[in-house]
Enzyme design. Sequence first.
Site, short mmCIF file in Angstrom:
data_model
loop_
_atom_site.label_atom_id
_atom_site.label_comp_id
_atom_site.label_asym_id
_atom_site.label_seq_id
_atom_site.Cartn_x
_atom_site.Cartn_y
_atom_site.Cartn_z
N GLY A 286 29.57 50.09 46.05
CA GLY A 286 28.10 50.07 46.38
C GLY A 286 27.72 50.98 46.19
N GLU B 261 34.80 46.23 36.55
CA GLU B 261 33.95 45.77 37.82
C GLU B 261 33.99 46.88 39.03
OE1 GLU B 261 35.13 42.74 41.51
OE2 GLU B 261 36.14 42.65 39.61
N LEU B 262 33.32 47.61 39.17
CA LEU B 262 32.42 47.97 40.21
C LEU B 262 33.30 48.23 41.62
CD1 LEU B 262 30.69 50.03 40.60
CD2 LEU B 262 28.49 49.32 41.93
N ASP B 263 33.48 49.26 41.52
CA ASP B 263 35.07 49.17 42.66
C ASP B 263 36.29 48.14 43.21
OD1 ASP B 263 33.21 51.50 43.34
OD2 ASP B 263 32.02 50.27 44.95
N GLY B 264 36.28 47.61 41.79
CA GLY B 264 36.69 46.13 41.69
C GLY B 264 38.33 46.61 41.27
#
Lengths: 284, 284, 284, 284
Positions: free
Chosen positions: D201, D226-229
Site C-alpha cells: 500500500g 489484488e493490490l501489490d499482490g
Amino acid sequence: ANRARMLISCPDRPGIVAAVSQFLYEHGANIVSSDQYTMNPDGGMFFIRFEFDLQDLDRELPKLQEDFVRVADRFEMKWHIFRASRKKRIAIFVSKEDHCLLELLWQWQAGDLDAEIAMVISNHPDMRQLVESFGIPYHHIPVTPETKAEAERLQLEKVHEGKVDLIVLARYMQIITPRFIEYFPNRIINIHHSFLPAFVGGKPYQQAYDRGVKIIGATAHYVTEELDGGPIIEQDVQRVSHRDDVASLKRIGRNIERTVLARAVKWHLEDRIIVFQNKTVVFN
Amino acid sequence: ANRARMLISCPDRPGIVAAVSQFLYEHGANIVSSDQYTMNPDGGMFFIRFEFDLQDLDRELPKLQEDFVRVADRFEMKWHIFRASRKKRIAIFVSKEDHCLLELLWQWQAGDLDAEIAMVISNHPDMRQLVESFGIPYHHIPVTPETKAEAERLQLEKVHEGKVDLIVLARYMQIITPRFIEYFPNRIINIHHSFLPAFVGGKPYQQAYDRGVKIIGATAHYVTEELDGGPIIEQDVQRVSHRDDVASLKRIGRNIERTVLARAVKWHLEDRIIVFQNKTVVFN
Amino acid sequence: ANRARMLISCPDRPGIVAAVSQFLYEHGANIVSSDQYTMNPDGGMFFIRFEFDLQDLDRELPKLQEDFVRVADRFEMKWHIFRASRKKRIAIFVSKEDHCLLELLWQWQAGDLDAEIAMVISNHPDMRQLVESFGIPYHHIPVTPETKAEAERLQLEKVHEGKVDLIVLARYMQIITPRFIEYFPNRIINIHHSFLPAFVGGKPYQQAYDRGVKIIGATAHYVTEELDGGPIIEQDVQRVSHRDDVASLKRIGRNIERTVLARAVKWHLEDRIIVFQNKTVVFN
Amino acid sequence: ANRARMLISCPDRPGIVAAVSQFLYEHGANIVSSDQYTMNPDGGMFFIRFEFDLQDLDRELPKLQEDFVRVADRFEMKWHIFRASRKKRIAIFVSKEDHCLLELLWQWQAGDLDAEIAMVISNHPDMRQLVESFGIPYHHIPVTPETKAEAERLQLEKVHEGKVDLIVLARYMQIITPRFIEYFPNRIINIHHSFLPAFVGGKPYQQAYDRGVKIIGATAHYVTEELDGGPIIEQDVQRVSHRDDVASLKRIGRNIERTVLARAVKWHLEDRIIVFQNKTVVFN
C-alpha cells in the site's frame, strides 16, 4: 536411488540436445532437469548437464553407458555419468584454523553435504578430538621442509587407501606439489582468503588492510600448478571499513571463507561443475 | 545556511574531543553530529569529523577559525572547516561512455549532489548536446599524443577559470599527468571499472572474463601518480556467472560504476573523507 | 581492563558533547571512540556512545558515576556505564534446531563473543551432550500446555540463579510471556526466520515460498509483548529463485539466521545498542 | 534475425524434452539454450524455455507452429513462440517521480532494452519535454476521481492504437482497474517501493522508517486485481541504518527501484518469465 547426473562438453553443433534427450527417452530415463550453456553460438563449446531418473539404475546404467558411446562419438563429447546415490568420499586437509573444517562437519551432520567424509589429514595434532567426536578418522602427518616429500607420500597413501574422490583444503597452509595434484585433477578444492585475483599468496588480509579496500572476499577454486591460479568455483564478499583492523578483517573473512568453501564443495558433490580452459561452468 | 563541517587529523592524545567540543560550545556552536576514529589506541592517529550549527556563520566563522589555531597548535592538528552552504564546484571529465556522466547529472538534477557542476571537459565532441541541455558548459579538448601537453594546459586553464574544487573522471580514458595531479591533491576522483587491486590497467572486464571470476566490481579512488593505486573511497560488486560474456560484464559493470562513483562524489562533497597514508577514512 | 563504555539518551540541546567530554577529560578518562546520532536536529532526541579508558577503572568508576549525576541531571539524560572487562552472562534458549546455538558456541569458543555463556535451557533433551562438551550447563525444562507456567517459573529460577544479563532465543519455538519479558526488558534477543515485518508468525519459509519472493531474510530483535514486533537489531537477506522449494529455503535461511543472530548478540555485548520507541540505534 | 524463443508449461511426464528437442531438430532448428524447471518431480508442473535459431525464420515459423500443435496436444502444453527480432512495444505509465522512467529511457538508448517504447502516458504534464527529446510520444491524460473512467478509456485507446504489448508502471501512482488489467494479463509490470509482502500500500518508506527495518527493498511484479499482490518478478534490497530518515530512505530506494524495474522489464522482453499460480518462473 535411481537418480543419475550426466555432464557433457563438446563442440557446439545442431542436434545435440535432441540426440541426447532422445537417447535418454528411448532408454526409459526421465529427465528431471537440464541446464546448458553455449560458450559462443557461432562455433564455440557446448556444455550440458542432465539429471534423470532411471528405473533400476544400478542394473541398467552399464548398458546405457555402453550405448551412449555411439552418441558421444558422433558429437566428439567428453562426458560422465554419476549415480546420485553413490556418495563421493572426501578427505579434508586442515592446519590450525578450524572454521572451514567445522562448517563442513556441521553441514555434513545436518545432511546438507551429501558425501562420506573419509578422513581429515592435518599437519598439526590440534583437531584430533573434534574430528574423532564426529566418528571421522584423523591422520596427523607433520610437514617440515625435510619431511615434505615423505609427508606427501604418506598423504597419498592415506587418500588412496580411503578411496578418496575429492580433497578439500580447508585452510591447509602447505603448498601442494604438482605431483600430488596430478593424481586429483580438478578434484582438489582450495579456499583462498581473498577475492582473487586480488591478493594472491600469503597474508591476504594484511594485504587488504594495507591497500585500504572497502570490501573483502574469499575464493574457492580447483588447485592447479599455478599458486592461487586455478579455475574459480565460487567467490563472495563482505563490506568493511577503515575501522576494521587486520584482526577484524580476519574475523569477518572467516565467515565468508567457510560459506564460500561449503558452497563450492556442495556443487562439486552434486556434479554441477565443468572445467574448461581454467574456468568453471557451474550449473546451479 | 549556518551549518559547517570540520575535519581534523592529529596524533592521538587524551583530551582532544573535550578540547574541541568545549571550544565549539564556548563559541556558540551546536554540534549536530560527530564521528571519530582512532587508528590505534596506543599512540596512533586520531581523526574526527564534526558537523555544527553556528548562528551567523558567515560573519562568525573567520573569528572562530582564528581562535581555533590555539587549540590546533596544542594538538598538532591538520584541520579544515567547510561551510555546508558553499557548494563545491565540479569539473567532470568524460570520454565516450556516458553512463557515469548521466548518473551524476541526474543525481545533481534530483538534488542529491549538493554541488555546482561548473563544466564538462571531454576529448570527444559526442556529449555536447546532452550536457548543454542541462545548462552546463561543455569544453571539447581533443587529446592526441602530439597535443597532450597543450591539451592539459587548456584543461588547467578551464578548471582554474571555473574555480573548480573537485575533478571527477567519469570514465575519462586518458592518463592524468603528475603535474596536473599536483594542482588537485586528493581532489581528483576516478572510477576504475574493476574491483581494485584486481585488474589494474586496461580492459578490466576482458581480464575478469579471462580469469573467470564470479563477482565483478568497480572502485572509486583519488588519483595519485601510481596508476589505479590511489586511496580507495568506495567499492561495490555484483555477482556474475559463466554465462556472462565480456559485453554482459560491461553492461552489469556500468551499473556498478555509476553507483560507486556517485557515492564517492557525494561523500567528498559532504566532507566525509580524510586521506591518510594512501587510505581513506570515510565518515558515513 | 580499564576500558569502559557509556550510553546516553537525552533531549537534544547545545553543549552535550562538550559537557560530557569535558567531564571525562577532567576525570582523567581518555575517549577512545565516540559515536552520536541526533534524531532530528530541530528538537529531537540525542544519543551518544563513548568508549574510554580510565586508569584504575574498578576503583575510580564509582566516584566518576557519582559525579556524573550532576551532568546527567542538567541534560535530563538516561545513561549507563559498562565496564568492558565485566563479561555479560548469557542464557541461550533453544528447541530442536541447532544451527543458531552452534554458531554462538563456535564464535564464543573462537573468542569472537566476549561473554560468559552461563547456561543453555531447552524444552528438549537433544542437545545436552553437545552443550556439555563445551563445559556449559544444560537445563532440560520441558514445556507443555499444562506445565507452561511451572516451566517458566523454573526457567526464571535458573536464569536468576545464574545471574544472567542477556537471554538469547536461538530458535526457541515457545512464546515468552509478558511476565517473563518484564524481567528482561530489551535483554531478550530473538531470531525470527523471515525479513520482518514480512511473514510474522509461524512457518515463515512456507509463507515465503507461497508468496514467491525472490529474496529471503532473517531478523534479530528484542522481544516485546507484541509477537515478532519488537525493536529490530539486525537483518540480512539472500537471493533465492523459483527453484528453491521450502526445504531449500530453510537450508539457505539457516545460514542467514545464525549470522544475523550472532551479529546482534555481539553488538549487545559490546553495548552498541540503544532502544528508543520500539526502534534501535546501533552504533557499529 | 533468425532467433526464436519458446516457452512451454505442461504437466510433468517422461519424454517432454526429447519430444520437443527432436521436433526442433527435425525442423532444422538449432537449440542455442534451454532451461527447464520441474516444480515437483513426482507429478508437478514442468516449464521449459528454448532459444533456437532457424534458417529463414519468418517464412518457416508458421509451418513449425502448425506442426508443433501435435506435440503440444500430446503433452497438454501451454506454449508460445516469440521471434527475437520482433521488438515488443512498451507503454510506460508515470506520475511525478522520474527516476524509473529515466532508467528505462537510458537503458533503451544504450541498447540494453530490446524494445520499442511506443509511448509514455502520464497523469501529469511534467515530463513531456524529457520524453519527447527521446523522440517518444507523450500523452498527458489527467486523472481525477470524476474523470477516472474516462481517463482509463483514453489510456486504453492510446495503447490499443499503439499496438502495445507491455505496460510498465514506472511509479505510476494510480490504481489500475480490473477492467484495464483484463486487457493485459501478466503484461503490466509495476514497481512497488518496498520489499513485498512487507509494506503493502501507500507510503512504504514511511512505514519502513516507522518499523525501524535495517534493510529496505523494491519489488517488480505483474499487476493483478489484488493490490501489490501479483506475481513477483524481481526484488532487491539495500542496507540502511537508524541514521536514514524518510528522505534518505527514499533516495536510497530510488536506486533500488529503477534497477529492479529495469531488470524485470528486460526479462519480460527476453521472454524469460512464465507465470504459474501467482508466482513466476524466471529463466535467467
